[in-house]
Motif scaffolding. Sequence first.
Motif, short mmCIF file in Angstrom:
data_model
loop_
_atom_site.label_atom_id
_atom_site.label_comp_id
_atom_site.label_asym_id
_atom_site.label_seq_id
_atom_site.Cartn_x
_atom_site.Cartn_y
_atom_site.Cartn_z
N TYR A 200 14.62 7.48 143.16
CA TYR A 200 15.44 8.63 143.49
C TYR A 200 16.78 8.57 142.78
O TYR A 200 17.30 9.58 142.31
CB TYR A 200 15.63 8.75 145.00
N ASN B 276 22.80 17.72 143.36
CA ASN B 276 23.89 17.95 142.40
C ASN B 276 24.80 19.10 142.85
O ASN B 276 26.01 19.05 142.63
CB ASN B 276 23.33 18.24 141.01
N ALA C 103 16.18 9.64 139.26
CA ALA C 103 15.99 11.09 139.13
C ALA C 103 17.33 11.82 139.22
O ALA C 103 17.57 12.78 138.48
CB ALA C 103 15.04 11.58 140.22
N ILE C 104 18.22 11.36 140.09
CA ILE C 104 19.53 12.00 140.23
C ILE C 104 20.38 11.72 138.98
O ILE C 104 21.05 12.61 138.47
CB ILE C 104 20.25 11.49 141.50
N LYS D 268 19.31 13.67 136.02
CA LYS D 268 19.25 15.09 136.39
C LYS D 268 17.86 15.67 136.12
O LYS D 268 17.69 16.66 135.41
CB LYS D 268 20.34 15.88 135.67
N HIS D 269 16.89 15.00 136.72
CA HIS D 269 15.49 15.41 136.59
C HIS D 269 15.33 16.84 137.08
O HIS D 269 16.02 17.27 138.00
CB HIS D 269 14.62 14.46 137.43
N VAL E 192 16.76 17.46 143.39
CA VAL E 192 17.81 16.90 142.53
C VAL E 192 18.88 17.96 142.26
O VAL E 192 20.07 17.66 142.30
CB VAL E 192 17.20 16.35 141.22
N LYS E 193 18.44 19.18 142.02
CA LYS E 193 19.40 20.28 141.81
C LYS E 193 20.22 20.50 143.08
O LYS E 193 21.42 20.76 143.01
CB LYS E 193 18.65 21.55 141.42
#
Length: 176
Positions: A32, A49, A35-36, A39-40, A45-46
């Motif tokens: 995880y 962010n 992924a963060i 910026k997967h 994740v979006k």
Amino acid sequence: MDSLAKVCLPKAYGVLGFRNGQVWNYAILAKYMWAISVKHDLLWVKWINTIYLKGSDFWSYRLPPDTSWYWRKLCKLRGKFSWEDIKAASLSGKFQSYILYNSTLSQQQVGYYKEVWCRLSLPKHRFLLWQVFNAQLLTCDNLLRFRVPLESLLCPVCGSFDESHSHLFFDCTLSK
């Protein structure tokens, strides 16, 4: 080597090959973090962010006290792994948890693990051979350590010397 280390290392290190649950869990959660950080293109994740990071970097993010328990737990993992560790565990754009887990190990690999854990041998033979390499067979000297009463300590094959791991495999008349 303590009993946990004898069990919770890969077979290439000369032990049984089970994983340490806590370290393995951290390595899985690190996916995880990866992924963060990269910026997967995933909805969660979006969301992270947008809501938490707000354009800042995950590794320099300051954790406010009013965040969810899961986000707090994920941010605390930054102390366990560095960004370089996470990057090293991602091969061709895909995160590999086992690579990160193995990078946390600090033992030396042994040369005999391929012979011991060969898929062509039966599992009970593999375990018995592992015991031989690690001097864990229940010979008379090992039974005495567990305070098992024995009638005789002599080798049942030659009857001349006390039975021990080294005698049984190297010094006994049958093994020569």
